[in-house]
Design an enzyme around this catalytic site. Sequence first.
Site, mmCIF file in Angstrom:
data_model
loop_
_atom_site.group_PDB
_atom_site.id
_atom_site.type_symbol
_atom_site.label_atom_id
_atom_site.label_comp_id
_atom_site.label_asym_id
_atom_site.label_seq_id
_atom_site.Cartn_x
_atom_site.Cartn_y
_atom_site.Cartn_z
ATOM 1 N N SER A 92 56.819 16.466 38.391
ATOM 2 C CA SER A 92 56.979 17.574 39.335
ATOM 3 C C SER A 92 55.603 18.139 39.736
ATOM 4 O O SER A 92 54.757 17.398 40.235
ATOM 5 C CB SER A 92 57.910 18.624 38.728
ATOM 6 O OG SER A 92 58.396 19.520 39.696
ATOM 7 N N HIS A 124 66.085 15.652 37.918
ATOM 8 C CA HIS A 124 64.645 15.915 37.968
ATOM 9 C C HIS A 124 63.971 15.711 36.612
ATOM 10 O O HIS A 124 62.888 15.138 36.530
ATOM 11 C CB HIS A 124 64.413 17.344 38.464
ATOM 12 C CG HIS A 124 63.011 17.627 38.890
ATOM 13 N ND1 HIS A 124 62.307 16.823 39.759
ATOM 14 C CD2 HIS A 124 62.169 18.640 38.571
ATOM 15 C CE1 HIS A 124 61.100 17.321 39.961
ATOM 16 N NE2 HIS A 124 60.990 18.423 39.240
ATOM 17 N N ASP A 169 67.984 13.524 41.641
ATOM 18 C CA ASP A 169 66.812 14.384 41.504
ATOM 19 C C ASP A 169 66.725 15.375 42.660
ATOM 20 O O ASP A 169 67.014 15.030 43.820
ATOM 21 C CB ASP A 169 65.574 13.472 41.526
ATOM 22 C CG ASP A 169 64.338 14.076 40.902
ATOM 23 O OD1 ASP A 169 64.189 15.303 40.961
ATOM 24 O OD2 ASP A 169 63.510 13.295 40.391
#
Length: 298
Positions: free
Chosen positions: A108, A276, A248
């Site tokens: 991320s 995610h 995701d």
Amino acid sequence: MAEMKSGYIDYKGFKTYYEIYGERKDNGKKPLLILHGGPGDTHLYLLNYRDMADLYDRQIIFYDQIGCGKSNIPHQEDDFYDYDLWINEFFTVRDALGLDDFHLFGNSWGGMLATMCMLRDDTGVASMVVNGSPYNCQTWLSEANRLILYLPEEMQKAIAEAEAAGGDYSTPEREAAYMEYYRRHVVGCDPWPDFVQEAFKPENVGECFNVMQGASEFVMTGKMKDFNVLDQVKNLKVPTMLLSGTNDEATPFLIKEAYDAMPAGTEWVLVQGAAHIGNATHAKEYFEAVENFIERHE
């Protein structure tokens, strides 16, 4: 389990916490340095990547970025937090730990950070894995709001009410909607694994999340709202793999946008059913994807 060593590195008058699993051996396996997301999260939600030390006899290294987790600091003014704060911290950690030949992984925001660092100086980095990271935050925002449309109508309404109230998810209806989004697209399961629950405790999340992103997953009011490196990533020299899940919040559309901007030879592994934090539900697939890529760049 591989032996764990931990410590602190001086940075900007504060202390950056790190953990190291396994030994650095003369076996051809380079260490893997893992960067967590946020900004403001902690390494804890990625903690099961430490299993790679035992599975593959590879040293695994984490650190909590300044301002969160065990690198928490007293309240700072907003101008304290910017990209350079964490970019310079990365190079400080790299040098302090003697990392002159290693692999880099970022989830991320951690993938965004890794990419910015590699655009500045990729010395000593053999390969990079970018996991669920946007290279254009406006695409991230538009995709998040598109995913909301697949929630039940009453949940869509609850999220809209919460966002209109400045990100206030304190009512049962709003909290239920937020948690359903997390179940589908962030953690990928309910209940959350213990290490994910620990990571998201309020005492582990830094104030920098609000400064850099905003009040929730669905708004981008902070300093990252204009983040866009799509026109720069073509200059990356380090071998790179993109990693994401079909469920995701970093959607296949978002990752394809990044992939199309990357240099020829960039790889992309898309894991069926993963959200995610894919390591929470699809650890085997994620570990294997990472190891299979980085061992080709030893």
